[in-house]
Design a protein around this motif. Structure first.
Motif, PDB file in Angstrom:
ATOM      1  N   TRP A   1     107.110  26.685  81.147  1.00  0.00           N
ATOM      2  CA  TRP A   1     106.274  27.823  81.547  1.00  0.00           C
ATOM      3  C   TRP A   1     105.007  27.875  80.689  1.00  0.00           C
ATOM      4  CZ3 TRP A   1     105.225  32.442  78.746  1.00  0.00           C
ATOM      5  CH2 TRP A   1     104.633  33.463  79.498  1.00  0.00           C
ATOM      6  N   ALA A   2     105.184  27.724  79.371  1.00  0.00           N
ATOM      7  CA  ALA A   2     104.045  27.802  78.455  1.00  0.00           C
ATOM      8  C   ALA A   2     103.047  26.679  78.729  1.00  0.00           C
ATOM      9  CB  ALA A   2     104.538  27.737  77.009  1.00  0.00           C
ATOM     10  N   LEU A   3     103.561  25.488  79.012  1.00  0.00           N
ATOM     11  CA  LEU A   3     102.670  24.346  79.267  1.00  0.00           C
ATOM     12  C   LEU A   3     101.854  24.589  80.533  1.00  0.00           C
ATOM     13  CD1 LEU A   3     104.926  21.281  78.391  1.00  0.00           C
ATOM     14  CD2 LEU A   3     102.795  21.980  77.274  1.00  0.00           C
ATOM     15  N   MET A   4     102.541  25.137  81.571  1.00  0.00           N
ATOM     16  CA  MET A   4     101.839  25.375  82.822  1.00  0.00           C
ATOM     17  C   MET A   4     100.760  26.438  82.664  1.00  0.00           C
ATOM     18  SD  MET A   4     105.009  24.748  85.369  1.00  0.00           S
ATOM     19  CE  MET A   4     104.646  26.060  86.474  1.00  0.00           C
ATOM     20  N   ARG A   5     101.107  27.512  81.912  1.00  0.00           N
ATOM     21  CA  ARG A   5     100.131  28.576  81.676  1.00  0.00           C
ATOM     22  C   ARG A   5      98.918  28.031  80.918  1.00  0.00           C
ATOM     23  NH1 ARG A   5     101.440  33.874  83.657  1.00  0.00           N
ATOM     24  NH2 ARG A   5      99.913  34.594  82.147  1.00  0.00           N
ATOM     25  N   ALA A   6      99.224  27.224  79.890  1.00  0.00           N
ATOM     26  CA  ALA A   6      98.142  26.707  79.040  1.00  0.00           C
ATOM     27  C   ALA A   6      97.187  25.860  79.862  1.00  0.00           C
ATOM     28  CB  ALA A   6      98.737  25.891  77.902  1.00  0.00           C
ATOM     29  N   ARG A   7      97.718  25.137  80.825  1.00  0.00           N
ATOM     30  CA  ARG A   7      96.872  24.257  81.608  1.00  0.00           C
ATOM     31  C   ARG A   7      96.000  25.063  82.591  1.00  0.00           C
ATOM     32  NH1 ARG A   7      99.653  19.267  84.420  1.00  0.00           N
ATOM     33  NH2 ARG A   7      99.889  18.554  82.279  1.00  0.00           N
ATOM     34  N   SER A   8      96.581  26.102  83.201  1.00  0.00           N
ATOM     35  CA  SER A   8      95.863  26.840  84.244  1.00  0.00           C
ATOM     36  C   SER A   8      94.720  27.698  83.688  1.00  0.00           C
ATOM     37  CB  SER A   8      96.832  27.691  85.066  1.00  0.00           C
ATOM     38  OG  SER A   8      97.394  28.672  84.219  1.00  0.00           O
ATOM     39  N   ARG A   9      94.960  28.394  82.576  1.00  0.00           N
ATOM     40  CA  ARG A   9      93.824  29.177  82.022  1.00  0.00           C
ATOM     41  C   ARG A   9      93.590  28.816  80.554  1.00  0.00           C
ATOM     42  NH1 ARG A   9      96.465  35.154  82.527  1.00  0.00           N
ATOM     43  NH2 ARG A   9      97.253  34.732  84.589  1.00  0.00           N
ATOM     44  N   ARG A  10      92.761  27.817  80.413  1.00  0.00           N
ATOM     45  CA  ARG A  10      92.478  27.321  79.075  1.00  0.00           C
ATOM     46  C   ARG A  10      91.475  28.235  78.369  1.00  0.00           C
ATOM     47  NH1 ARG A  10      92.189  21.215  79.652  1.00  0.00           N
ATOM     48  NH2 ARG A  10      94.412  21.441  79.935  1.00  0.00           N
ATOM     49  N   ARG A  11      91.811  28.699  77.181  1.00  0.00           N
ATOM     50  CA  ARG A  11      90.924  29.467  76.304  1.00  0.00           C
ATOM     51  C   ARG A  11      90.183  30.589  77.040  1.00  0.00           C
ATOM     52  NH1 ARG A  11      87.687  25.141  74.616  1.00  0.00           N
ATOM     53  NH2 ARG A  11      89.319  23.678  74.150  1.00  0.00           N
ATOM     54  N   LYS A  12      90.861  31.295  77.919  1.00  0.00           N
ATOM     55  CA  LYS A  12      90.197  32.323  78.709  1.00  0.00           C
ATOM     56  C   LYS A  12      90.137  33.625  77.927  1.00  0.00           C
ATOM     57  CE  LYS A  12      90.061  33.010  83.686  1.00  0.00           C
ATOM     58  NZ  LYS A  12      90.972  33.253  84.814  1.00  0.00           N
ATOM     59  N   ASP A  13      91.307  33.991  77.414  1.00  0.00           N
ATOM     60  CA  ASP A  13      91.388  35.291  76.776  1.00  0.00           C
ATOM     61  C   ASP A  13      92.288  35.193  75.547  1.00  0.00           C
ATOM     62  OD1 ASP A  13      91.719  37.821  75.998  1.00  0.00           O
ATOM     63  OD2 ASP A  13      92.094  38.632  78.009  1.00  0.00           O
ATOM     64  N   GLU A  14      91.678  34.962  74.373  1.00  0.00           N
ATOM     65  CA  GLU A  14      92.433  34.722  73.130  1.00  0.00           C
ATOM     66  C   GLU A  14      93.396  35.872  72.807  1.00  0.00           C
ATOM     67  OE1 GLU A  14      92.243  32.201  70.680  1.00  0.00           O
ATOM     68  OE2 GLU A  14      91.119  30.943  72.094  1.00  0.00           O
ATOM     69  N   GLY A  15      92.904  37.101  72.946  1.00  0.00           N
ATOM     70  CA  GLY A  15      93.693  38.282  72.573  1.00  0.00           C
ATOM     71  C   GLY A  15      94.974  38.394  73.378  1.00  0.00           C
ATOM     72  N   ARG A  16      94.857  38.202  74.714  1.00  0.00           N
ATOM     73  CA  ARG A  16      96.054  38.338  75.554  1.00  0.00           C
ATOM     74  C   ARG A  16      97.071  37.229  75.279  1.00  0.00           C
ATOM     75  NH1 ARG A  16      94.308  38.992  81.506  1.00  0.00           N
ATOM     76  NH2 ARG A  16      96.411  38.232  81.861  1.00  0.00           N
ATOM     77  N   ALA A  17      96.552  36.017  75.010  1.00  0.00           N
ATOM     78  CA  ALA A  17      97.443  34.892  74.709  1.00  0.00           C
ATOM     79  C   ALA A  17      98.254  35.183  73.457  1.00  0.00           C
ATOM     80  CB  ALA A  17      96.622  33.616  74.515  1.00  0.00           C
ATOM     81  N   GLU A  18      97.598  35.764  72.440  1.00  0.00           N
ATOM     82  CA  GLU A  18      98.296  36.068  71.194  1.00  0.00           C
ATOM     83  C   GLU A  18      99.422  37.069  71.438  1.00  0.00           C
ATOM     84  OE1 GLU A  18      96.099  37.508  67.539  1.00  0.00           O
ATOM     85  OE2 GLU A  18      95.496  35.401  67.747  1.00  0.00           O
ATOM     86  N   LYS A  19      99.148  38.049  72.278  1.00  0.00           N
ATOM     87  CA  LYS A  19     100.141  39.060  72.599  1.00  0.00           C
ATOM     88  C   LYS A  19     101.356  38.418  73.280  1.00  0.00           C
ATOM     89  CE  LYS A  19      98.040  43.499  73.201  1.00  0.00           C
ATOM     90  NZ  LYS A  19      97.155  44.123  74.185  1.00  0.00           N
ATOM     91  N   ARG A  20     101.055  37.477  74.176  1.00  0.00           N
ATOM     92  CA  ARG A  20     102.150  36.809  74.896  1.00  0.00           C
ATOM     93  C   ARG A  20     103.049  36.034  73.935  1.00  0.00           C
ATOM     94  NH1 ARG A  20      98.973  35.579  79.179  1.00  0.00           N
ATOM     95  NH2 ARG A  20      98.581  33.493  78.423  1.00  0.00           N
ATOM     96  N   VAL A  21     102.419  35.349  72.964  1.00  0.00           N
ATOM     97  CA  VAL A  21     103.189  34.588  71.970  1.00  0.00           C
ATOM     98  C   VAL A  21     104.103  35.554  71.198  1.00  0.00           C
ATOM     99  CG1 VAL A  21     103.040  33.271  69.826  1.00  0.00           C
ATOM    100  CG2 VAL A  21     101.539  32.712  71.739  1.00  0.00           C
ATOM    101  N   ASP A  22     103.519  36.691  70.840  1.00  0.00           N
ATOM    102  CA  ASP A  22     104.287  37.711  70.128  1.00  0.00           C
ATOM    103  C   ASP A  22     105.522  38.134  70.912  1.00  0.00           C
ATOM    104  OD1 ASP A  22     103.333  38.328  67.662  1.00  0.00           O
ATOM    105  OD2 ASP A  22     103.098  40.473  68.151  1.00  0.00           O
ATOM    106  N   ARG A  23     105.311  38.384  72.212  1.00  0.00           N
ATOM    107  CA  ARG A  23     106.410  38.829  73.058  1.00  0.00           C
ATOM    108  C   ARG A  23     107.495  37.731  73.152  1.00  0.00           C
ATOM    109  NH1 ARG A  23     104.583  39.617  78.456  1.00  0.00           N
ATOM    110  NH2 ARG A  23     102.659  40.419  77.558  1.00  0.00           N
ATOM    111  N   ALA A  24     107.036  36.476  73.299  1.00  0.00           N
ATOM    112  CA  ALA A  24     107.979  35.353  73.410  1.00  0.00           C
ATOM    113  C   ALA A  24     108.835  35.248  72.146  1.00  0.00           C
ATOM    114  CB  ALA A  24     107.221  34.056  73.653  1.00  0.00           C
ATOM    115  N   LEU A  25     108.198  35.474  70.981  1.00  0.00           N
ATOM    116  CA  LEU A  25     108.953  35.387  69.723  1.00  0.00           C
ATOM    117  C   LEU A  25     110.014  36.477  69.656  1.00  0.00           C
ATOM    118  CD1 LEU A  25     106.252  34.479  67.052  1.00  0.00           C
ATOM    119  CD2 LEU A  25     108.150  33.078  67.887  1.00  0.00           C
ATOM    120  N   HIS A  26     109.680  37.675  70.155  1.00  0.00           N
ATOM    121  CA  HIS A  26     110.666  38.757  70.162  1.00  0.00           C
ATOM    122  C   HIS A  26     111.856  38.410  71.045  1.00  0.00           C
ATOM    123  CE1 HIS A  26     107.500  41.584  68.546  1.00  0.00           C
ATOM    124  NE2 HIS A  26     108.553  41.793  67.777  1.00  0.00           N
TER     125      HIS A  26
END
Ligand code: HEC
Ligand SMILES: [Cu+2]
Length: 319
Positions: free
Chosen positions: A48-73
């Motif tokens: 899932w992460a690989l597919m997301r990374a490919r589709s929207r590359r460097r679009k929105d740094e802030g939202r990506a960080e939040k997603r990583v946070d959620r995944a870690l939880h």
């Protein structure tokens, strides 16, 4: 490989036939399911992460960080829940293994030797120890407490269908409780590498109704002389060539270096599961044990073919 190992069911922890094996089987299933789910989750997340990374590359740094946070939880939650399930399951499996420890159980002593098993039963009538070898009989639904030790190196005792395994250590006594719930023949094995013929160190296990078991034990307790003729050429040869190492109760043979042969013909196999019990196999074993099980402590005794035959005929009558 899992399917192959379980297909006959006579030596398999996947076909439990005893209380202790059932507890371990349950633990095995819980562990496989929990670890399997975690594995699938991790792999799914990665894809899932690989597919997301490919589709929207460097679009929105802030939202990506939040997603990583959620995944870690989520990952932390999965680990805590998964480990809690595993610890609980292992706690209950462990308790089930020792559930019978405080109770009265039938006493059996098993001593490992390179490469065979000395088995002794406590006669409930007389309190004497009755010796046999390479074949363990267990009464259905009763608990048997096996006291394990070794005469030489470290061996390990395992009847996968009935219970877990435990090491046999020289100078130590380890205890294992067996409570079988299904009648039939099973196979036990040594599961600690103990020398060249480790693979030929197995034993037969028969679970039978308590009445059949009591009858079997009574037969084992009796000396050979009561049931079979102990005279003739075979008996004479045995007394001169084999009696130093083997015992046949009721005769002059009292050796203890090898298996007790008092009721050898009633057993299912010869030389710790190496050959089936037939007169031909007995003769072959007596004539050339070193060819069948290289390195075994039984020496090749020089014999004429007719003598090996007479010995086999004699032993085949010791039921
Ligand atoms: C130096 C001791 C020694 C002598 C002598 C000896 N044996 Fe053995 N015998 C053993 C040992 C040890 C074993 C177990 C071997 C194994 O399974 O690796 C054995 C195994 C056997 C077995 C298989 C027993 C079982 O429970 O599966 C038979 C049958 C047997 N011997 C017959 C004989 C006969 C007959 C003679 C005489 C010609 C003889 N032995 C001489 C030590 C000896
Ligand atoms: Cu062994």
């Amino acid at each position: 490989m899992l399917i192959l190992s379980a297909c006959t069911g006579v030596q398999s922890p996947l076909a439990p036939a005893g209380d202790q094996a059932s507890a371990l089987h349950m633990l095995l299933i819980v562990m496989t399911v929990v670890c399997g789910l975690v594995y699938l989750l991790v792999m799914g997340g990665l894809v899932w992460a690989l597919m997301r990374a490919r589709s929207r590359r460097r679009k929105d740094e802030g939202r990506a960080e939040k997603r990583v946070d959620r995944a870690l939880h989520v990952a932390a939650g999965v680990i805590v829940v998964g480990l809690t399930i595993l610890i609980t399951a292992s706690f209950f499996a462990d308790r089930a293994l020792f559930a019978t420890r405080g109770q009265d159980a039938m006493a059996v002593r098993v001593t490992g030797h390179q490469w065979w098993w000395r088995i002794e039963y406590r006669d409930p009538a007389s309190g004497r120890w009755i010796e046999t070898a390479n074949e363990l009989h267990l009464p259905l639904g009763r608990t048997t407490r096996v006291e394990l030790t070794s005469g030489d190196v470290i061996h390990s005792f395992w009847v996968p269908n009935v219970s877990g395994k435990i090491d046999m250590i020289p100078g130590r006594r380890n205890l294992l409780d067996l409570t079988p719930r299904r009648t039939g023949w099973f196979r036990g094995a040594c599961t600690e590498f103990c020398g060249a013929q480790h693979a030929h160190m197995a034993f037969d296990v028969k679970v039978e109704a308590p009445a059949d078991f009591d009858l079997w034990l009574k037969t084992q307790a009796a000396p050979a002389a009561s049931g079979a003729p102990v005279t003739g050429r075979g008996a004479q040869l045995f007394a001169t060539k084999c009696a130093a190492c083997h015992r046949i109760r009721g005769t002059s043979a009292t050796g203890r270096a090898g298996p007790d042969l008092t009721h050898i013909a009633a057993r299912r196999s010869i030389a710790a599961g190496t050959l089936p019990m037939t007169r031909g196999a007995l003769q072959g074993w007596i004539a050339q044990p070193q060819a069948l099980k290289p390195g075994t402590s039984m020496p090749a005794v020089p014999l004429l073919p007719a003598d090996a035959d007479a010995l086999a005929a004699y032993l085949a009558r010791l039921r």
